[in-house]
Design an enzyme around this catalytic site. Sequence first.
Site, PDB file in Angstrom:
ATOM      1  CB  SER A  66      47.797  36.743  39.062  1.00  0.00           C
ATOM      2  OG  SER A  66      46.583  36.432  39.695  1.00  0.00           O
ATOM      3  CB  SER A 108      44.796  39.560  38.667  1.00  0.00           C
ATOM      4  OG  SER A 108      46.123  39.744  39.130  1.00  0.00           O
ATOM      5  CE  LYS A 159      48.002  42.534  38.011  1.00  0.00           C
ATOM      6  NZ  LYS A 159      48.240  41.206  38.641  1.00  0.00           N
TER       7      LYS A 159
END
Length: 549
Positions: A191, A167, A87
């Site tokens: 997330s 996210s 990420k």
Amino acid sequence: MAVDVEYPDLLNTSILELQKGIDAGHWTSVDLIKAYTARVAEANPAINAVIALNPDALSLAEACDAERVKSPSAKRSPLFGIPLLIKDNVATKEMDCTAGSLALVGAKTAQDSTVVRKLKEAGAIIFGRANLSEWANFRSRDGSSGFSGLGGQTYCAFHPQGDPSGSSSGSGAAMAVGLAAATIGSETDGSIISPSTRNNCVGLKPTIGLVSRYGVVPISHSQDSAGPMCATVEDCAIILDAIAGPDTKDEATKKAPLERVSYLAELDPSSIKKARIGVSHQFKKSLEAHMKDDPDPAKRPKYGEKIGPTPYITETFDAAVEKIRAIGGVELVEVKLDWTDELVEQLEKDESQVLISEFKTGVNAYLGALDDVPTGCRTLEDLIQFNIDHKEQEMPVRNAKQENFEKALATKGLDEPVYVEARERCLRYSTKEGLDKVFAEHRLDAVITFSDSPPKLLSWLAALSGYPICSVPLGFLPGDVEPTKVLPLRRGPNFPFGLVMVGLAWTEAKLLSYAKAIEEVTQVRRTGKPFKQAIPTTNLKDVVETKNS
């Protein structure tokens, strides 16, 4: 005599399957990098999951292959020579870590994040960076999941207009279509788990303190954790083996048990036969309370519609519970916390206070420690002004707010009574008056529930308490489900959903073992397919046979 090679489909392969083929000489790490690079080129236009590829990935793969030739025992772990996506809020020295923001383009850090350092030590290749909801979905609750000023809008891999959930949106969507062997996400509240369930992946948010957060762009030191998002439970165990452990740069890791555990070695699906597992259907608040709190969607088109529980998901979950029961030995008991809507509403406000207070402290420290920031953004105040100055890219219509940043800027520090009291209530009600109470009263080893909106109470408490939570694929919404109206769609046909499991602190080995057993009896992941344009056509076989022709 030619040997018939059975090539794995990179859409659903496992880390150990890839490693077995390398060990047998059927393919190399270079072959994997070439295959995954081609797959990103094919699928990314449809889902926009990958924000950048590592320009050194091929040379790193060549080095791994050369090391294997030189010394067959060179393999340091099952991750040796295996490409991973991380990420874009997990720092690396070689590539920008932007949290999806144009404000951090070109920013330099002196060191890798601890997660990346440990993955490299295990021999993994950092193949690239996944898009995310900018600033890990914290800038505003009104933004669309998967949007970042730098990376644009990521889409769910199972619907061309689908919300990927946030996210860790890019990590989930990339994993869904096999753009790397595994991905790393991060979670503050849902997330990792939410985009994993939305994209047909296995996800794990570890106990706070099991995995160092050093070098991960922060929201909350109370709730942040990095964790794996993978095709299988086994792969999650492999990743956790690599990234777990103490770190002098993260105080929370001092709380972890001193004895190291091999999560892969201890993966024992038969242990579920001795387990007592709670089953929860409880939402955070009554549906009436959700309907009362949420504005009329006609007046709030930028955020989306109210969504109640879906009977199809509940029915599928209940059918999975019966499959678990049929394993034999496992005890299943319905559990519920006797909480009022008013208490939940207070804790929602408290969590918001905790996050905005800790974000200001954490992000200022992170930005201040960077070696270089070409945009000059060194404080939260700088970020707010940068977004205003670059609103066309950073805050287009659907993502035109930054109220969480503004609220955070107004906080006065972590000794402020309003923060101290809010954190105390979050911790007390999520542990002593929450999960600890449920586990003790029912003598539980774990609690299972399902992903849906509105969210579930006990899985939310895993965020407030810092306890571990994992998910496995459970099913796909039928074709006659009415899509929501605001894009990206928050619900639609073929959307995946998942089974979610919560445990007490440091019980990851137990949770992963139970999750493996559930994975085996449900066998869901391979039954669903991403939408056509998102499925890459290049596979490992194509690369190897082209090389050998």
